[in-house]
Design a protein around this motif. Structure first.
Motif, short mmCIF file in Angstrom:
data_model
loop_
_atom_site.label_atom_id
_atom_site.label_comp_id
_atom_site.label_asym_id
_atom_site.label_seq_id
_atom_site.Cartn_x
_atom_site.Cartn_y
_atom_site.Cartn_z
N MET A 1 2.24 51.28 38.62
CA MET A 1 3.17 52.05 37.80
C MET A 1 2.60 52.19 36.39
SD MET A 1 6.90 50.90 39.21
CE MET A 1 7.36 51.32 40.89
N CYS A 2 2.89 51.28 35.47
CA CYS A 2 2.40 51.38 34.10
C CYS A 2 2.20 49.97 33.54
CB CYS A 2 3.39 52.13 33.20
SG CYS A 2 3.83 53.79 33.78
N ARG A 3 1.58 49.89 32.38
CA ARG A 3 1.46 48.65 31.62
C ARG A 3 1.80 48.98 30.17
NH1 ARG A 3 1.45 44.49 34.91
NH2 ARG A 3 3.08 45.96 35.49
N TRP A 4 2.44 48.03 29.47
CA TRP A 4 2.78 48.31 28.08
C TRP A 4 2.75 47.05 27.22
CZ3 TRP A 4 7.10 45.71 26.42
CH2 TRP A 4 8.18 45.54 27.29
N LEU A 5 2.77 47.28 25.92
CA LEU A 5 2.70 46.21 24.93
C LEU A 5 3.58 46.59 23.74
CD1 LEU A 5 -0.56 44.59 23.53
CD2 LEU A 5 1.08 45.62 21.96
N ALA A 6 4.38 45.64 23.25
CA ALA A 6 5.17 45.83 22.04
C ALA A 6 4.83 44.71 21.06
CB ALA A 6 6.66 45.81 22.36
N TYR A 7 4.50 45.08 19.82
CA TYR A 7 4.11 44.11 18.80
C TYR A 7 5.07 44.19 17.63
CZ TYR A 7 1.53 41.88 15.00
OH TYR A 7 1.17 41.09 13.94
N SER A 8 5.43 43.01 17.09
CA SER A 8 6.25 42.93 15.88
C SER A 8 5.79 41.72 15.07
CB SER A 8 7.73 42.79 16.26
OG SER A 8 8.54 42.66 15.11
N GLY A 9 5.53 41.95 13.78
CA GLY A 9 5.10 40.82 12.94
C GLY A 9 4.24 41.25 11.78
N THR A 10 3.27 40.42 11.44
CA THR A 10 2.34 40.71 10.36
C THR A 10 1.63 42.03 10.62
OG1 THR A 10 1.99 38.36 9.92
CG2 THR A 10 0.29 39.88 9.14
N PRO A 11 1.58 42.94 9.66
CA PRO A 11 0.87 44.21 9.89
C PRO A 11 -0.59 43.98 10.30
CG PRO A 11 2.21 44.36 7.91
CD PRO A 11 2.26 42.92 8.34
N ILE A 12 -0.99 44.66 11.37
CA ILE A 12 -2.34 44.56 11.89
C ILE A 12 -2.82 45.95 12.28
CG2 ILE A 12 -1.99 42.21 12.77
CD1 ILE A 12 -1.85 43.46 15.61
N LEU A 13 -4.09 46.04 12.63
CA LEU A 13 -4.62 47.24 13.27
C LEU A 13 -4.29 47.16 14.76
CD1 LEU A 13 -8.21 47.24 11.71
CD2 LEU A 13 -6.30 48.72 11.03
N ARG B 1 0.17 27.08 16.97
CA ARG B 1 -0.68 26.44 15.97
C ARG B 1 -0.86 24.96 16.28
NH1 ARG B 1 2.25 29.40 10.85
NH2 ARG B 1 0.96 31.31 10.83
N ARG B 2 0.21 24.32 16.75
CA ARG B 2 0.10 22.90 17.11
C ARG B 2 -0.77 22.71 18.35
NH1 ARG B 2 5.65 23.07 15.64
NH2 ARG B 2 6.30 23.21 17.82
N LEU B 3 -0.64 23.65 19.30
CA LEU B 3 -1.43 23.54 20.52
C LEU B 3 -2.90 23.86 20.29
CD1 LEU B 3 0.96 25.32 23.07
CD2 LEU B 3 0.39 22.89 23.02
N HIS B 4 -3.17 24.77 19.36
CA HIS B 4 -4.54 25.26 19.14
C HIS B 4 -4.85 25.28 17.65
CE1 HIS B 4 -4.69 26.49 23.37
NE2 HIS B 4 -3.48 27.00 23.19
N PRO B 5 -4.99 24.11 17.03
CA PRO B 5 -5.19 24.05 15.56
C PRO B 5 -6.48 24.72 15.10
CG PRO B 5 -5.54 21.90 16.57
CD PRO B 5 -4.95 22.77 17.63
N ASP B 6 -7.44 24.89 15.98
CA ASP B 6 -8.71 25.50 15.59
C ASP B 6 -8.77 27.00 15.83
OD1 ASP B 6 -9.67 22.97 14.88
OD2 ASP B 6 -10.34 22.57 16.94
N PHE B 7 -7.69 27.58 16.32
CA PHE B 7 -7.68 29.01 16.62
C PHE B 7 -7.34 29.76 15.34
CE2 PHE B 7 -6.19 32.91 18.76
CZ PHE B 7 -7.20 33.06 19.70
N ALA B 8 -8.36 30.31 14.69
CA ALA B 8 -8.22 30.86 13.34
C ALA B 8 -7.21 32.00 13.27
CB ALA B 8 -9.58 31.34 12.84
N GLU B 9 -7.15 32.84 14.29
CA GLU B 9 -6.26 34.00 14.25
C GLU B 9 -4.81 33.61 14.05
OE1 GLU B 9 -8.69 33.52 16.29
OE2 GLU B 9 -9.88 35.35 16.59
#
Length: 283
Positions: free
Chosen positions: A1-13, A226-234
């Motif tokens: 059928m289809c795939r989709w994504l919805a984003y809300s938060g810090t402005p990004i590209l 952040r607690r699970l992945h403290p080294d994940f910079a993003e």
């Protein structure tokens, strides 16, 4: 059928999510893992809201860029998604369930400040199309541009009060579709995951008459990640209220994705997000 994504938060590209993750939406356009089809090449769409104070703001209306080519090969999508900064956007890749491949049938759809996109189908839509179309408010009818069940679901929801009470309107829309299908002897009428937004809040719905709905996931809250992945910079670069809702997880980061429960809806909003049961209502 289809795939989709919805984003809300810090402005990004938008490119950051459309192209860069291991299982990005562009990758899903050729290699979907949880959809009915592996390939979703019948068009695409990107819809976004400008940031407050942006001179390109259209009185709160979202901007749309839609095309009929496969998302993986559209150079304009790559170019545009790498130039826009936005804190709320929808992206959709389409696999047609029978309606023509044309720009007006590509998601997301827009009415005023509202956006809408859908994965799924109304069963035997050709048999139900006319009766459901006549249920649309006459003042909204001229705004319908395409021929999909997805767009018609949007305008039925607008008719039933989407702008004032989105959840109640979608529940009534489902009820109307199922009641109409019952009159025609059509079982398992509705299959849907839907996202809709007014530019501030985003609602995600997962429902099917058969209770075997298409996949839908939301991202774990940022503080937990952040607690699970403290080294994940993003994760240090986005706000605590950043959230992604997707048809399929974008990558294998442990603990990053939670399934939206069957027959439920969620609200992404300033403050605490919510998840509640979704119960169809008589229209």
């Amino acid at each position: 059928m289809c795939r989709w994504l919805a984003y809300s938060g810090t402005p990004i590209l938008p490119m950051e999510l459309l192209y860069k993750p291991e299982h990005s939406l562009i990758d899903q356009s050729r290699h979907a893992r949880m959809g009915v089809e592996t390939t979703n090449g019948d068009g695409f769409g990107l819809g976004w809201y400008a940031e407050p104070g942006d001179p390109d703001q259209w009185d709160g209306q979202p901007a749309l860029f839609r095309g009929t080519s496969p998302a993986w090969s559209d150079v304009n999508l790559r170019e545009l998604s790498g130039r826009i900064h936005t804190g709320l956007f929808f992206a959709h890749i389409r696999a047609s369930t029978g309606s023509p491949v044309q720009q007006t049938n590509c998601h997301p759809f827009r009415h005023g400040r509202w956006m809408w996109m859908h994965n799924g189908a109304i069963a035997h839509f050709a048999e139900l199309h006319r009766e459901l179309l006549l249920a649309v408010d006459p003042s909204l009818y001229p705004s319908i541009q395409g021929s999909t069940d997805s767009e018609l679901m949007f305008y039925l929801s607008l008719t039933l009060g989407l702008e004032h009470d989105p959840v109640h309107a979608v529940e009534r829309m489902i009820g109307l579709v199922e009641q109409t299908a019952d009159k025609h002897g059509i079982p398992d009428a509705m299959q849907m995951t839907v996202a809709t937004s007014d530019g501030v809040r985003t609602w995600g719905f997962r429902y099917s008459t058969s209770r075997r709905s298409r996949s839908l996931f939301y991202s774990t809250d940022v503080n937990t990640l952040r607690r699970l992945h403290p080294d994940f910079a993003e994760l240090r670069e986005v706000s605590e209220d950043t959230r992604i809702v997707v048809s399929e997880p974008l990558g294998p980061l442990s603990g990053a994705w939670q399934a939206v429960p069957e027959s439920s809806y969620g609200v992404v909003q300033p403050g605490d997000d919510e998840i509640h049961p979704l119960v169809p209502r008589a229209a």
